[in-house]
Design a protein around this motif. Sequence first.
Motif, short mmCIF file in Angstrom:
data_model
loop_
_atom_site.label_atom_id
_atom_site.label_comp_id
_atom_site.label_asym_id
_atom_site.label_seq_id
_atom_site.Cartn_x
_atom_site.Cartn_y
_atom_site.Cartn_z
N LYS A 1 0.81 -1.22 0.00
CA LYS A 1 0.00 0.00 0.00
C LYS A 1 0.84 1.27 0.00
CE LYS A 1 -0.76 -0.82 4.87
NZ LYS A 1 -1.76 -1.28 5.80
N ASP A 2 2.10 1.20 0.46
CA ASP A 2 2.98 2.37 0.43
C ASP A 2 3.76 2.48 -0.87
OD1 ASP A 2 4.91 0.42 0.65
OD2 ASP A 2 5.75 1.15 2.53
N GLY A 3 3.50 1.55 -1.82
CA GLY A 3 4.16 1.59 -3.11
C GLY A 3 5.42 0.77 -3.21
N SER A 4 5.86 0.18 -2.10
CA SER A 4 7.08 -0.64 -2.14
C SER A 4 6.78 -2.00 -2.77
CB SER A 4 7.66 -0.82 -0.74
OG SER A 4 6.74 -1.47 0.10
N LEU A 5 7.80 -2.55 -3.42
CA LEU A 5 7.67 -3.85 -4.08
C LEU A 5 7.97 -4.97 -3.11
CD1 LEU A 5 9.42 -2.96 -7.43
CD2 LEU A 5 6.99 -3.43 -7.12
N LEU A 6 7.11 -5.97 -3.11
CA LEU A 6 7.29 -7.16 -2.29
C LEU A 6 7.58 -8.34 -3.21
CD1 LEU A 6 4.14 -6.69 -0.01
CD2 LEU A 6 6.50 -6.04 0.52
N VAL A 7 8.46 -9.22 -2.78
CA VAL A 7 8.82 -10.40 -3.56
C VAL A 7 8.76 -11.62 -2.66
CG1 VAL A 7 10.65 -11.50 -4.92
CG2 VAL A 7 10.33 -9.03 -5.06
N GLY A 8 8.33 -12.73 -3.21
CA GLY A 8 8.33 -13.99 -2.46
C GLY A 8 7.07 -14.18 -1.64
N LEU B 1 15.02 -12.60 -9.03
CA LEU B 1 16.44 -12.93 -9.01
C LEU B 1 17.21 -12.05 -8.02
CD1 LEU B 1 17.06 -13.41 -12.82
CD2 LEU B 1 17.06 -15.20 -11.07
N ARG B 2 16.92 -10.76 -8.01
CA ARG B 2 17.60 -9.86 -7.07
C ARG B 2 17.30 -10.23 -5.62
NH1 ARG B 2 15.84 -5.43 -10.72
NH2 ARG B 2 17.62 -5.05 -12.06
N SER B 3 16.05 -10.60 -5.36
CA SER B 3 15.66 -10.99 -4.01
C SER B 3 16.39 -12.27 -3.59
CB SER B 3 14.14 -11.20 -3.95
OG SER B 3 13.75 -11.66 -2.70
N LEU B 4 16.45 -13.24 -4.49
CA LEU B 4 17.16 -14.49 -4.19
C LEU B 4 18.64 -14.22 -3.93
CD1 LEU B 4 15.54 -16.72 -6.93
CD2 LEU B 4 15.21 -16.98 -4.47
N CYS C 1 17.35 -7.11 -18.91
CA CYS C 1 16.73 -7.27 -17.60
C CYS C 1 17.34 -8.43 -16.85
CB CYS C 1 15.22 -7.49 -17.75
SG CYS C 1 14.37 -6.05 -18.40
N TRP C 2 17.87 -9.42 -17.57
CA TRP C 2 18.51 -10.56 -16.94
C TRP C 2 19.80 -10.16 -16.26
CZ3 TRP C 2 16.60 -15.26 -16.04
CH2 TRP C 2 15.43 -15.60 -16.71
N ARG C 3 20.33 -8.99 -16.59
CA ARG C 3 21.60 -8.56 -16.02
C ARG C 3 21.43 -8.10 -14.57
NH1 ARG C 3 25.00 -11.56 -18.06
NH2 ARG C 3 25.12 -11.46 -20.29
N ALA C 4 20.36 -8.54 -13.94
CA ALA C 4 20.21 -8.32 -12.50
C ALA C 4 21.33 -9.02 -11.76
CB ALA C 4 18.85 -8.85 -12.02
N LEU C 5 21.92 -10.04 -12.40
CA LEU C 5 22.99 -10.82 -11.80
C LEU C 5 24.05 -11.10 -12.86
CD1 LEU C 5 20.74 -13.51 -10.11
CD2 LEU C 5 21.89 -11.65 -8.95
#
Length: 142
Positions: free
Chosen positions: A42-49, A94-97, A133-137
Motif C-alpha cells: 500500500k505504500d508503493g514498495s515492491l514485495l517479492v516472495g 532474481l535480485r531478491s534471491l 533485464c537478466w543482467r540483475a545478476l
Amino acid sequence: MFVGIDLGTTHSLVAVWHDGKARLVPNALGQVLTPSVVSVDKDGSLLVGEPARERLQSHPQQSAAVFKRDMGTARVFRLGAHAMRAEELSALVLRSLKADAEAELGAVITDVVITVRPISRMCSAMPPGRRGCWRALPISPC
C-alpha cells in the motif's frame, strides 16, 4: 561466490556447491523455496516472495504470479501504478534471491548459473534490448 538459481514458474531457489555437494540456501524467512510472485504494498514498495504471495488473493490487481510464462512476449503486468514485463518481474525475483543468499552465506555472489525450463518464445523471441533485464545478476555461460 558462485551459485545456481532455479527460476521457476511458481517457486524459485538458490543452491551453492560446498564440500563436494549442493546445498540449498534458505531465504530470509528460512525457507528454501521462494514463491515467484511480486506485489506492490500500500505504500508503493515492491514485495517479492512469500509476502507477495500472501497478497495475491487479497490484492490481485497489485500482484503478479506465473509471469515467467510470458517472458519474450509483449504482455505488460500492471501492479498498482507500476507497469512491468515478465523479464522485469523475473529480475526482481532474481535480485531478491541473490540478496537473501548473500545474507545467508556472508559472501558476495559474483557468478550465477540460472536454470529455466525452456520456453521457445522466451529463448527465441525476446528482443535483444529486453534481455538486459537478466543482467540483475552476473550470469555465467553453461
